[in-house]
Design a protein around this motif. Structure first.
Motif, PDB file in Angstrom:
ATOM      1  N   ASP A 103      19.528  -2.557   3.652  1.00  0.00           N
ATOM      2  CA  ASP A 103      20.244  -2.294   2.398  1.00  0.00           C
ATOM      3  C   ASP A 103      19.275  -1.757   1.342  1.00  0.00           C
ATOM      4  N   VAL A 104      18.086  -2.333   1.268  1.00  0.00           N
ATOM      5  CA  VAL A 104      17.107  -1.887   0.283  1.00  0.00           C
ATOM      6  C   VAL A 104      16.732  -0.434   0.538  1.00  0.00           C
ATOM      7  N   ILE A 105      16.415  -0.113   1.788  1.00  0.00           N
ATOM      8  CA  ILE A 105      15.991   1.246   2.124  1.00  0.00           C
ATOM      9  C   ILE A 105      17.118   2.240   1.860  1.00  0.00           C
ATOM     10  N   ALA A 106      18.345   1.825   2.142  1.00  0.00           N
ATOM     11  CA  ALA A 106      19.483   2.712   1.896  1.00  0.00           C
ATOM     12  C   ALA A 106      19.623   3.028   0.410  1.00  0.00           C
ATOM     13  N   HIS A 107      19.302   2.084  -0.450  1.00  0.00           N
ATOM     14  CA  HIS A 107      19.415   2.289  -1.894  1.00  0.00           C
ATOM     15  C   HIS A 107      18.275   3.138  -2.451  1.00  0.00           C
ATOM     16  N   ILE A 108      17.034   2.843  -2.030  1.00  0.00           N
ATOM     17  CA  ILE A 108      15.886   3.438  -2.726  1.00  0.00           C
ATOM     18  C   ILE A 108      15.039   4.359  -1.865  1.00  0.00           C
ATOM     19  N   GLY A 109      15.321   4.402  -0.557  1.00  0.00           N
ATOM     20  CA  GLY A 109      14.555   5.284   0.302  1.00  0.00           C
ATOM     21  C   GLY A 109      13.329   4.596   0.867  1.00  0.00           C
ATOM     22  N   PRO A 110      12.683   5.234   1.886  1.00  0.00           N
ATOM     23  CA  PRO A 110      11.500   4.645   2.503  1.00  0.00           C
ATOM     24  C   PRO A 110      10.317   4.581   1.551  1.00  0.00           C
ATOM     25  N   GLU A 155       5.639  -5.140   5.011  1.00  0.00           N
ATOM     26  CA  GLU A 155       5.319  -4.581   6.326  1.00  0.00           C
ATOM     27  C   GLU A 155       5.845  -3.164   6.499  1.00  0.00           C
ATOM     28  N   ARG A 156       6.847  -2.794   5.709  1.00  0.00           N
ATOM     29  CA  ARG A 156       7.365  -1.416   5.727  1.00  0.00           C
ATOM     30  C   ARG A 156       6.628  -0.525   4.731  1.00  0.00           C
ATOM     31  N   GLY A 157       5.634  -1.106   4.035  1.00  0.00           N
ATOM     32  CA  GLY A 157       4.832  -0.288   3.137  1.00  0.00           C
ATOM     33  C   GLY A 157       5.167  -0.382   1.669  1.00  0.00           C
ATOM     34  N   TYR A 158       6.115  -1.213   1.273  1.00  0.00           N
ATOM     35  CA  TYR A 158       6.454  -1.378  -0.142  1.00  0.00           C
ATOM     36  C   TYR A 158       5.517  -2.398  -0.800  1.00  0.00           C
ATOM     37  N   GLY A 176       0.783  -1.220   0.000  1.00  0.00           N
ATOM     38  CA  GLY A 176       0.000   0.000   0.000  1.00  0.00           C
ATOM     39  C   GLY A 176       0.821   1.280   0.000  1.00  0.00           C
ATOM     40  N   GLY A 177       2.102   1.181  -0.335  1.00  0.00           N
ATOM     41  CA  GLY A 177       2.957   2.356  -0.343  1.00  0.00           C
ATOM     42  C   GLY A 177       3.031   3.031  -1.699  1.00  0.00           C
ATOM     43  N   ARG A 178       3.999   3.923  -1.843  1.00  0.00           N
ATOM     44  CA  ARG A 178       4.176   4.640  -3.103  1.00  0.00           C
ATOM     45  C   ARG A 178       5.401   4.166  -3.860  1.00  0.00           C
ATOM     46  N   ARG A 179       5.984   3.052  -3.427  1.00  0.00           N
ATOM     47  CA  ARG A 179       7.138   2.478  -4.125  1.00  0.00           C
ATOM     48  C   ARG A 179       6.914   0.986  -4.336  1.00  0.00           C
ATOM     49  N   THR A 180       7.398   0.509  -5.461  1.00  0.00           N
ATOM     50  CA  THR A 180       7.286  -0.911  -5.784  1.00  0.00           C
ATOM     51  C   THR A 180       8.669  -1.489  -6.023  1.00  0.00           C
ATOM     52  N   ILE A 181       8.881  -2.690  -5.529  1.00  0.00           N
ATOM     53  CA  ILE A 181      10.157  -3.379  -5.703  1.00  0.00           C
ATOM     54  C   ILE A 181       9.902  -4.690  -6.455  1.00  0.00           C
TER      55      ILE A 181
END
Length: 498
Positions: free
Chosen positions: A473-480, A387-390, A360-365
């Motif tokens: 590591d993911v968050i560091a690369h692409i942000g929250p 769970e972090r919103g991705y 339900g977030g604004r980023r997709t992985i």
């Protein structure tokens, strides 16, 4: 309601499928597992007892039990048919009679649609059709004879003990391995009347559900247990690219008998048939509410995949969540989690399986699994990201996991096309910025997982994608997940070099 249940044949494949559900039921106080060997399953409710079903001590073992589930039966062929019939018929009679003398209220017998005999019929058989068996086929004959004795017993003892006989169709699942499944999934197949031969494949979870329901209510007489559809052997061959030959039945029986006598095969001509009769299971549904969760066609695909064989044609790729999770069960046990939705994406190379996690977030992985693995090994990271919103789309490479194609065969172009299709699907489904991340911290694939190819053929590089070992590591690369992004960032996937 608290039940004490005795289960014969507690080391059988049927028991491996049925026991976990009984042991997890709060209405079941305890289970006595009876077999000639100690059952390998350990559970605080389970008591293992070593005994032979022909033994007079059965009555003593059954005392205090509310229900007896009779699974013990000689299935794998013995050369000594006299011993086979003695165990199957005299042993089953002893179990029924001992249960009655011990004061058991309910008995459930594992029968088989083979009790009807081997003949193919134009219409599905119901419980009104007579179980004729076949005196020239020990398994068919013994299943029918046990049913005949149970029916005779019920007429002699009306209302004194409920006795049901469940007739399953062909069972498949991770706990089932036998010569028949090996034949169904070999590179070359041979069947009499191949244009007519068919099977109703039933998943072990649906089998267990049927037995569980029968254990908890009074049923008398036979009940068919099978899916609503059936799968022809030619369709089964087409699914996996098997070369199928139509052979004369009489010649095939003679050849199998010779091979069995010479010790070249574990089965004789008694198992050579033109498929199995198709059955209607409406009676069980009416009596208990039981319905199969998977179709025969889905079960056929699961059987093929669990044997390490490929699904080659996109139209046979597993799509429904229940079917996908059933096939992924061995891998789920390894990673300790089963989650996500499932989709199949058509590509020029076939069908690519993806596992969706909606955050339900604004980023997709997009998480492509490395060749030699598959998306279920990315599920723990995908769940954390969700769970972090991705939003997450995990991808099986072609020839891996639940994607179609020869097992383990994938080149760079095929891999990139699969990832591109997953990115386009993510854009259509979720919108927003899309990042492609390779999970370097996922658990190593289990060598016992049949969805992991034994060998990877082709060279694939993932150096153009983000490499990450942890969620940090993911968050560091692409942000929250909820961070604002520019229009430019949202128009194309991020392919940062690791």
């Amino acid at each position: 309601m608290t039940l004490r249940i005795a289960v014969t044949g507690a080391t059988s494949d049927f028991a491996r499928a049925i026991l976990p559900g009984l042991l997890d039921d709060d209405d079941v106080e305890s289970v006595v597992g009876i077999a000639r060997r100690r059952t390998p399953l350990v559970h605080p409710k389970l008591q293992s007892v070593r005994s032979d079903i022909r033994s007079p001590e059965m009555e003593h073992i059954f005392r205090g039990c509310d229900v007896v589930v009779h699974l013990a039966f000689v299935v794998e062929e013995l050369r000594d048919k006299r011993t086979t019939h003695d165990i199957n018929q005299r042993g089953s009679r002893n179990v029924l009679d001992s249960a009655y003398r011990a004061g058991v209220r309910r008995m459930v017998i594992a029968s088989s649609i083979n009790a009807y005999g081997p003949d193919i019929h134009d219409e599905p058989l119901t419980e009104k059709d007579y179980p004729a068996g076949d005196p020239d086929r020990y398994y068919f004959h013994d299943k029918a004879e046990v049913e005949h004795y149970a029916e005779w017993w019920l007429r002699r003892h009306p209302g004194e003990m409920a006795v049901s006989m469940l007739r399953p169709t062909y069972i498949i699942g991770p706990d089932f391995s036998n010569d028949g499944i090996d034949q169904f999934t070999s590179t070359i197949g041979a069947f009499p009347q191949a244009d007519r031969a068919s099977y109703q494949f039933l998943h072990q979870h649906d089998l267990a559900d049927a037995f569980h329901r029968a254990v908890k209510q009074d049923l008398d007489g036979p009940y068919n247990v099978g899916p609503r559809d059936w799968t022809g052997v030619r369709e089964l061959a087409a699914m996996q690219g098997q070369k199928l030959f139509d052979v004369p039945e009489r010649a095939a029986v003679v050849a199998a008998n010779i091979a069995f006598r010479l010790g070249l095969t574990p089965f004789s001509g008694q198992w050579v048939t033109a498929g199995e009769p198709v059955v209607d299971s409406t009676a069980l549904h009416t009596a208990t509410g039981w319905s199969p969760t998977l179709t025969s066609r889905e079960c056929a695909a699961i059987m093929i995949l669990l044997q390490g064989r490929p699904i080659l044609l996109p139209e046979y790729a597993l799509e429904r969540d229940a079917a996908c999770e059933a096939a992924l069960a061995p891998a789920s046990a390894v990673v300790g989690v089963a989650a996500g939705e499932h989709v199949q994406l058509r590509t020029p190379d076939g069908s690519v399986h993806c596992e969706l996690h909606r955050g339900g977030g604004r980023r997709t992985i997009v998480l492509p699994a490395r060749p030699g693995s598959h998306a279920r090994y990315c599920t723990p990271l995908a769940v954390e990201l969700r769970e972090r919103g991705y939003d997450v789309v995990a991808v099986d490479p072609p020839g891996h996991g639940l994607s179609t194609g020869p097992r383990g065969r994938v080149d760079q172009a095929q891999f990139d096309r699969a990832v591109t299709e997953a990115v386009e699907y993510a854009r259509r489904t979720f919108g927003g910025p899309i990042s492609i991340v390779v999970d370097e911290g996922s658990r190593s694939p289990s060598p016992d997982d049949p969805l992991v190819p034994k060998r990877v053929r082709g060279r694939v590089s993932v150096a153009t994608y983000i490499s990450a070992r942890t969620i940090d590591d993911v968050i560091a690369h692409i942000g929250p997940a909820g961070a604002a992004t520019s229009q430019a960032a949202s128009s194309a996937p991020q392919t940062i070099r690791g």
